[in-house]
Design a protein around this motif. Structure first.
Motif, PDB file in Angstrom:
ATOM      1  N   ALA A   1      13.019   6.523  -4.618  1.00 27.09           N
ATOM      2  CA  ALA A   1      14.313   5.615  -3.516  1.00 27.09           C
ATOM      3  C   ALA A   1      14.182   4.370  -2.631  1.00 27.09           C
ATOM      4  O   ALA A   1      13.935   3.235  -2.075  1.00 27.09           O
ATOM      5  CB  ALA A   1      15.175   6.261  -3.578  1.00 27.09           C
ATOM      6  N   GLU A   2      12.229   5.320  -2.244  1.00 25.86           N
ATOM      7  CA  GLU A   2      12.472   4.639  -1.165  1.00 25.86           C
ATOM      8  C   GLU A   2      11.458   2.903  -1.174  1.00 25.86           C
ATOM      9  O   GLU A   2      11.023   1.732  -0.936  1.00 25.86           O
ATOM     10  CB  GLU A   2      11.502   5.915   0.116  1.00 25.86           C
ATOM     11  N   MET A   3      10.343   3.699  -3.600  1.00 31.85           N
ATOM     12  CA  MET A   3       9.741   2.787  -3.361  1.00 31.85           C
ATOM     13  C   MET A   3      10.382   1.236  -3.582  1.00 31.85           C
ATOM     14  O   MET A   3      10.207   0.503  -3.566  1.00 31.85           O
ATOM     15  CB  MET A   3       9.166   2.877  -4.076  1.00 31.85           C
TER      16      MET A   3
ATOM     17  N   GLU B   1      16.670   1.266   7.269  1.00 33.03           N
ATOM     18  CA  GLU B   1      16.432   1.794   6.050  1.00 33.03           C
ATOM     19  C   GLU B   1      15.203   2.747   6.474  1.00 33.03           C
ATOM     20  O   GLU B   1      14.720   3.317   5.680  1.00 33.03           O
ATOM     21  CB  GLU B   1      16.014   0.417   5.300  1.00 33.03           C
ATOM     22  N   GLU B   2      14.321   2.064   7.469  1.00 32.74           N
ATOM     23  CA  GLU B   2      13.364   2.918   7.968  1.00 32.74           C
ATOM     24  C   GLU B   2      12.993   3.948   8.425  1.00 32.74           C
ATOM     25  O   GLU B   2      12.708   4.648   8.675  1.00 32.74           O
ATOM     26  CB  GLU B   2      12.300   1.543   8.505  1.00 32.74           C
ATOM     27  N   ALA B   3      14.612   4.495   9.282  1.00 35.44           N
ATOM     28  CA  ALA B   3      15.234   5.151   9.666  1.00 35.44           C
ATOM     29  C   ALA B   3      15.168   6.466   8.790  1.00 35.44           C
ATOM     30  O   ALA B   3      14.380   7.274   9.251  1.00 35.44           O
ATOM     31  CB  ALA B   3      16.382   5.243  10.222  1.00 35.44           C
ATOM     32  N   ARG B   4      15.741   6.689   7.456  1.00 33.16           N
ATOM     33  CA  ARG B   4      15.073   7.584   6.107  1.00 33.16           C
ATOM     34  C   ARG B   4      13.837   7.678   6.138  1.00 33.16           C
ATOM     35  O   ARG B   4      13.374   8.823   5.566  1.00 33.16           O
ATOM     36  CB  ARG B   4      15.697   6.665   5.373  1.00 33.16           C
ATOM     37  N   HIS B   5      12.905   6.751   5.801  1.00 33.03           N
ATOM     38  CA  HIS B   5      11.542   6.784   5.143  1.00 33.03           C
ATOM     39  C   HIS B   5      11.050   7.348   6.520  1.00 33.03           C
ATOM     40  O   HIS B   5       9.724   8.294   6.437  1.00 33.03           O
ATOM     41  CB  HIS B   5      10.734   5.548   5.343  1.00 33.03           C
ATOM     42  N   ILE B   6      10.988   6.917   8.128  1.00 25.01           N
ATOM     43  CA  ILE B   6      10.909   7.850   8.494  1.00 25.01           C
ATOM     44  C   ILE B   6      10.814   9.086   9.202  1.00 25.01           C
ATOM     45  O   ILE B   6       9.833  10.006   8.902  1.00 25.01           O
ATOM     46  CB  ILE B   6      11.099   7.028   9.711  1.00 25.01           C
TER      47      ILE B   6
ATOM     48  N   GLY C   1       2.034   2.760  10.363  1.00 22.15           N
ATOM     49  CA  GLY C   1       2.491   1.318   9.852  1.00 22.15           C
ATOM     50  C   GLY C   1       4.616   1.056   9.779  1.00 22.15           C
ATOM     51  O   GLY C   1       4.708   0.340  10.547  1.00 22.15           O
ATOM     52  N   GLU C   2       5.144   2.066  10.121  1.00 24.73           N
ATOM     53  CA  GLU C   2       6.891   1.961   9.804  1.00 24.73           C
ATOM     54  C   GLU C   2       7.062   2.284  11.466  1.00 24.73           C
ATOM     55  O   GLU C   2       8.356   1.674  11.865  1.00 24.73           O
ATOM     56  CB  GLU C   2       7.284   3.083   8.931  1.00 24.73           C
ATOM     57  N   GLU C   3       6.812   2.995  12.100  1.00 27.12           N
ATOM     58  CA  GLU C   3       7.153   3.298  13.568  1.00 27.12           C
ATOM     59  C   GLU C   3       6.926   1.782  14.202  1.00 27.12           C
ATOM     60  O   GLU C   3       7.142   1.349  15.214  1.00 27.12           O
ATOM     61  CB  GLU C   3       6.712   4.809  13.826  1.00 27.12           C
TER      62      GLU C   3
ATOM     63  N   LEU D   1       0.630  -0.825   0.140  1.00 31.12           N
ATOM     64  CA  LEU D   1      -0.391   0.248   0.250  1.00 31.12           C
ATOM     65  C   LEU D   1       0.935   1.098   0.599  1.00 31.12           C
ATOM     66  O   LEU D   1       0.567   2.154  -1.021  1.00 31.12           O
ATOM     67  CB  LEU D   1      -0.417   0.006   1.232  1.00 31.12           C
ATOM     68  N   LEU D   2       2.449   0.968   0.494  1.00 27.40           N
ATOM     69  CA  LEU D   2       3.265   1.935   0.924  1.00 27.40           C
ATOM     70  C   LEU D   2       3.527   2.852  -0.055  1.00 27.40           C
ATOM     71  O   LEU D   2       3.438   3.522  -1.098  1.00 27.40           O
ATOM     72  CB  LEU D   2       3.754   1.859   2.021  1.00 27.40           C
ATOM     73  N   MET D   3       3.940   1.773  -1.292  1.00 32.48           N
ATOM     74  CA  MET D   3       4.217   1.661  -2.534  1.00 32.48           C
ATOM     75  C   MET D   3       3.642   2.363  -3.383  1.00 32.48           C
ATOM     76  O   MET D   3       4.301   3.416  -4.147  1.00 32.48           O
ATOM     77  CB  MET D   3       5.072   0.115  -2.896  1.00 32.48           C
TER      78      MET D   3
ATOM     79  N   GLU E   1      13.767   0.497  -2.081  1.00 29.66           N
ATOM     80  CA  GLU E   1      14.272   0.191  -0.050  1.00 29.66           C
ATOM     81  C   GLU E   1      12.399  -0.846  -0.211  1.00 29.66           C
ATOM     82  O   GLU E   1      12.630  -2.127   0.359  1.00 29.66           O
ATOM     83  CB  GLU E   1      14.447   0.902   0.316  1.00 29.66           C
ATOM     84  N   GLU E   2      11.632  -0.271  -0.359  1.00 28.47           N
ATOM     85  CA  GLU E   2       9.748  -0.654   0.068  1.00 28.47           C
ATOM     86  C   GLU E   2       9.966  -2.309  -0.583  1.00 28.47           C
ATOM     87  O   GLU E   2       9.598  -3.045   0.029  1.00 28.47           O
ATOM     88  CB  GLU E   2       8.862  -0.346   0.537  1.00 28.47           C
ATOM     89  N   CYS E   3      10.633  -2.402  -1.759  1.00 26.19           N
ATOM     90  CA  CYS E   3      10.389  -3.808  -2.765  1.00 26.19           C
ATOM     91  C   CYS E   3      10.947  -4.349  -2.270  1.00 26.19           C
ATOM     92  O   CYS E   3      10.619  -5.988  -2.446  1.00 26.19           O
ATOM     93  CB  CYS E   3      10.873  -3.410  -4.318  1.00 26.19           C
TER      94      CYS E   3
HETATM   95 FE   LIG Z   1       9.535   2.325   5.011  1.00 28.98          FE
END
Ligand SMILES: [Fe+2]
Ligand SMILES: [Fe+2]
Length: 317
Positions: free
Chosen positions: A129-131, A213-218, A182-184, A105-107, A133-135
């Motif tokens: 770039a985040e997409m 990698e999630e630290a960047r997304h957050i 979702g991420e946190e 969903l996030l993607m 990583e989520e892939c």
């Molecule tokens: Fe993420």
């Protein structure tokens, strides 16, 4: 990529791109630029960086016992140590399966952003770039489920159907808030486990990759939410809060599928009922949401008319 990042900086907070156009370099672009550099410098390939051929280590846990949904209940007391370990494995598989649903969903939300935006901006480049990583994360979680040898747990059909609507309904702070919930939550549990020697090494490596990698997304999502919330028209606040409260309840109720109880010989309906009434489980949910709830409250995104939804989720005490 390095060449694209090294655009000429000019006076007055503007930059000149290779095509000669000048644009303002604002905080949003600076944040995205920093995150793109970090992504280029520090990323993992779970296909190579996780040893999927390693067998599970005898006696090590998949989930800390105190994070199991039945911990401390009468049902928990009746389980043998082996059944408790097995239940932890299935609960982790459920979180991973739900994680794949959330990340997909996030993607779609990030793809929506990229579809509408200017690909020459850093924030759209970072969304792409985040997409990517989520892939890789979703593939990693799928490999993890295969490695554990559990069934694939997924949200119920109704939640799956609702998820289809999210990319259409969610925009602005509710969109970023949904991403952050979702991420946190998962990030909090993963940080607790990553240095715990009693946990399976493969799980800890998956956690290590995801945490970094999630630290960047957050960081990106929090900055975007703050920006969008500040610009939100007052008339939209109730709708945005309502949508976010609904997402919070769906996430907290569906991380653990009722089907996880069946492999350890428990009746899914009864065990689900016990888990939803378990104070230790409520505390686990509250712990997972502690940081994101404080952030969303400060941003004004938790409040009427959705306070009751947040309370029912146990994310809000
Ligand atoms: Fe993420
Ligand atoms: Fe992820």
């Amino acid at each position: 990529m390095v060449q694209a990042l090294d655009r000429e900086r000019t006076a007055g907070g503007r930059e000149r791109a290779a095509d000669g156009r000048e644009r303002t370099v604002d905080d949003r672009e600076r944040t995205a630029d920093r995150l793109l550099r970090s992504t280029a410098a520090r990323s993992y390939d779970p296909e190579l960086d996780v040893d999927w051929s390693a067998p599970p280590v005898e006696g090590k846990h998949y989930l800390p016992e105190h994070r199991c949904s039945l911990y401390g209940t009468g049902l928990w007391q009746r389980l043998t140590p082996e059944q408790r370990l097995e239940l932890g494995k299935h609960e982790i598989a459920s979180v991973a399966g739900f994680g794949i649903w959330l990340e997909t969903l996030l993607m779609r939300l990030l793809a929506k952003l990229a579809y509408e935006g200017d690909p020459l901006t850093r924030h759209i480049q970072y969304a792409l770039a985040e997409m990517a990583e989520e892939c890789r994360h979703s593939t990693m979680f799928a490999r993890l489920i295969e490695w554990m040898g559990t069934p694939r747990y997924a949200p119920p059909a109704g939640v799956h159907a609702l998820g289809r609507l999210l990319p259409t309904l969610a925009h602005g702070p509710a969109m970023w808030g949904a991403i952050l919930i979702g991420e946190e939550l998962t990030d909090r549990y993963q940080r607790e486990m990553v240095d715990d020697d009693s946990i399976q090494p493969v799980i800890r490596m998956v956690n290590k990759i995801h945490i970094m990698e999630e630290a960047r997304h957050i960081g990106f999502a929090r900055a975007e939410l703050t920006r969008c919330a500040a610009a939100l028209p007052r008339a939209e606040l109730a709708w945005q809060r309502g949508l976010l409260g609904r997402v919070a309840l769906i996430v907290s109720r569906n991380l653990i599928s009722p089907e996880v109880y069946r492999p350890v010989g428990l009746d899914p309906r009864e065990a689900r009922r016990v888990a939803l009434a378990n104070p230790a489980h409520h505390e686990t949910v509250r712990y997972g949401g502690e940081k994101i709830v404080a952030f969303l409250r400060d941003a004004g995104m938790i409040g009427p008319p959705a306070t009751r939804l947040w309370r029912r989720s146990h994310l809000l005490p």
